[in-house]
Scaffold this motif. Structure first.
Motif, mmCIF file in Angstrom:
data_model
loop_
_atom_site.group_PDB
_atom_site.id
_atom_site.type_symbol
_atom_site.label_atom_id
_atom_site.label_comp_id
_atom_site.label_asym_id
_atom_site.label_seq_id
_atom_site.Cartn_x
_atom_site.Cartn_y
_atom_site.Cartn_z
ATOM 1 N N PRO A 47 0.652 -1.267 0.094
ATOM 2 C CA PRO A 47 -0.069 -0.086 0.079
ATOM 3 C C PRO A 47 0.814 1.280 -0.041
ATOM 4 C CG PRO A 47 0.061 -0.935 2.205
ATOM 5 C CD PRO A 47 0.644 -2.213 1.187
ATOM 6 N N CYS A 48 1.976 1.141 0.480
ATOM 7 C CA CYS A 48 2.768 2.523 0.456
ATOM 8 C C CYS A 48 4.269 2.319 0.352
ATOM 9 C CB CYS A 48 2.698 3.186 1.960
ATOM 10 S SG CYS A 48 3.339 4.898 1.890
ATOM 11 N N ILE A 49 4.638 1.969 -0.780
ATOM 12 C CA ILE A 49 6.118 1.873 -0.998
ATOM 13 C C ILE A 49 7.028 3.125 -0.734
ATOM 14 C CG2 ILE A 49 7.613 1.506 -3.224
ATOM 15 C CD1 ILE A 49 5.478 -0.198 -4.389
ATOM 16 N N SER A 50 6.593 4.141 -0.527
ATOM 17 C CA SER A 50 7.495 5.274 -0.345
ATOM 18 C C SER A 50 6.979 6.235 0.695
ATOM 19 C CB SER A 50 7.762 6.354 -1.650
ATOM 20 O OG SER A 50 8.403 5.820 -2.686
ATOM 21 N N PRO A 51 7.150 5.691 2.093
ATOM 22 C CA PRO A 51 6.736 6.263 3.405
ATOM 23 C C PRO A 51 7.095 7.859 3.379
ATOM 24 C CG PRO A 51 7.878 4.360 3.753
ATOM 25 C CD PRO A 51 7.794 4.428 2.332
ATOM 26 N N TRP A 52 8.465 7.958 3.322
ATOM 27 C CA TRP A 52 8.808 9.146 3.292
ATOM 28 C C TRP A 52 8.301 10.202 2.484
ATOM 29 C CZ3 TRP A 52 11.516 12.730 0.552
ATOM 30 C CH2 TRP A 52 11.960 14.017 1.190
ATOM 31 N N GLY A 53 7.923 9.993 1.324
ATOM 32 C CA GLY A 53 7.408 10.666 0.276
ATOM 33 C C GLY A 53 6.006 10.799 0.729
ATOM 34 N N TYR A 54 5.300 9.996 1.427
ATOM 35 C CA TYR A 54 3.910 10.160 1.922
ATOM 36 C C TYR A 54 3.866 11.037 2.935
ATOM 37 C CZ TYR A 54 -0.575 9.050 3.612
ATOM 38 O OH TYR A 54 -1.936 9.404 3.987
ATOM 39 N N GLU A 55 4.914 11.037 3.777
ATOM 40 C CA GLU A 55 4.897 12.001 4.940
ATOM 41 C C GLU A 55 5.152 13.250 4.609
ATOM 42 O OE1 GLU A 55 5.828 9.600 9.000
ATOM 43 O OE2 GLU A 55 7.563 10.370 8.228
ATOM 44 N N THR A 56 6.102 13.588 3.660
ATOM 45 C CA THR A 56 6.379 14.990 3.301
ATOM 46 C C THR A 56 5.793 15.415 1.849
ATOM 47 O OG1 THR A 56 8.332 13.925 1.814
ATOM 48 C CG2 THR A 56 8.770 14.487 4.354
#
Length: 320
Positions: free
Chosen positions: A130-139
């Protein structure tokens, strides 16, 4: 029609690719705006406590992103898969959040798990990232902290930790029958991400018209037009589908059929080209449209997944 618009980005010198100093300056300007733990991991873990899902699904931690060199810590990566894998059944793959800023890719994947995972797990092996890029999600970012686009990095030994972790996970599974990669096209593609890319690479920025509506990106090497058509028909019941511009294109690519363009996914290092799946598509939701709500965007992602899975299972005789 593609517009040639030169927007000078705030970092770097026009015509000169970024070095370490420019990348560090860019990273320093990326604050955390939302929580991966609160908005992705906690709901995901709560979902799997529901009896119907707990009976057929389990979480797999498939890696940890280590950005401690940037003083950013670590991010655990999770997939949801069948609790009991049946080698006689096909594998259905969903990926979301390759670009962390594309919110409905992540939230749509979670909604699919909540509402439909158990149904398809009875017919096939299902794997959802569901979320391959968690830092990208947060920022709310397209890139990772190294100013690398994960969705141009799905090649062996590539520069993205996110892509490499996914490739390592998929090495444990057979080739999927279907791969649906969940994305969005946003106004910030023109206002931020394309100008930033041009600055990073020392090139000239050329903006494109942002399509007002949903569309799909098939694979040039295996376009599967009927598969794409069925998914467009399903999503058109949820939200509007993008019309071609006055040159017959979407994002600079020739329209193949209503709401569908194709890319050479493997040669571009795209997530959608990382497997040899027979049926492949990339969704593109337009969340900035005044005609679409966040809930509709999430539901559109789910509608595509279900329609695509149904089509492929029926076409291969895999329906129970």
């Amino acid at each position: 029609m593609t517009k040639s618009v030169q927007r000078i980005y705030s970092i770097g010198t026009v015509g000169t690719p970024w070095g370490a100093a420019e990348r560090a300056l860019w990273l320093s300007q990326q604050p955390v705006k939302r929580s991966y733990q609160a908005e992705v991991l906690a709901p995901l873990q709560q979902l799997l406590t529901a009896p119907a899902l707990a009976a057929c699904a389990e979480l797999q931690c498939y890696g940890t992103l280590d950005y401690s060199s940037h003083q950013l810590g670590t991010y655990p990566l999770y997939a949801v898969k069948n609790r009991h894998f049946d080698s006689n059944k096909p594998l259905l793959l969903v990926t979301g959040g390759v670009h962390g800023y594309e919110t409905s890719g992540v939230q749509g994947a979670l909604l699919f798990i909540r509402e439909h995972f158990a149904h398809y797990a009875a017919q096939a092996n299902v794997l959802v990232l569901p979320c391959i890029s968690p830092w990208g999600y947060e920022t709310i970012n397209r890139w990772n902290p190294d100013a690398v686009d994960p969705n141009r990095s799905f090649v062996a030994g590539g520069p993205s930790q996110e892509a490499n972790a996914v490739l390592a996970l998929l090495g444990q599974f057979p080739t999927p029958l279907v791969h649906i990669d969940l994305h969005e096209t946003t106004d910030s593609d023109n206002s931020e991400f394309r100008p930033a890319k041009a600055a990073r690479d020392g090139t000239v920025n050329t903006n494109w018209n942002i399509p007002d509506g949903f569309y799909l990106v098939g694979d040039t090497a295996k376009p599967q037009p009927e598969f794409q058509r069925v998914m467009i028909a399903a999503v058109s019941k949820i939200t509007h589908v993008a019309e071609a511009d006055d040159t017959g294109c979407l994002i600079g690519e020739a329209l193949q059929q209503f709401g569908v363009v194709n890319y050479p996914k493997k040669s571009l290092g795209l997530c959608g080209g990382m497997t040899d799946a027979v049926y492949v598509t990339t969704t593109e939701v337009y969340p900035d449209s005044p005609r679409a709500t966040p809930a509709q965007c999430n539901q559109a992602q789910v509608a595509v997944i279900c329609a695509g899975f149904d089509y492929a299972l029926a076409a291969t005789g895999s329906v129970l």
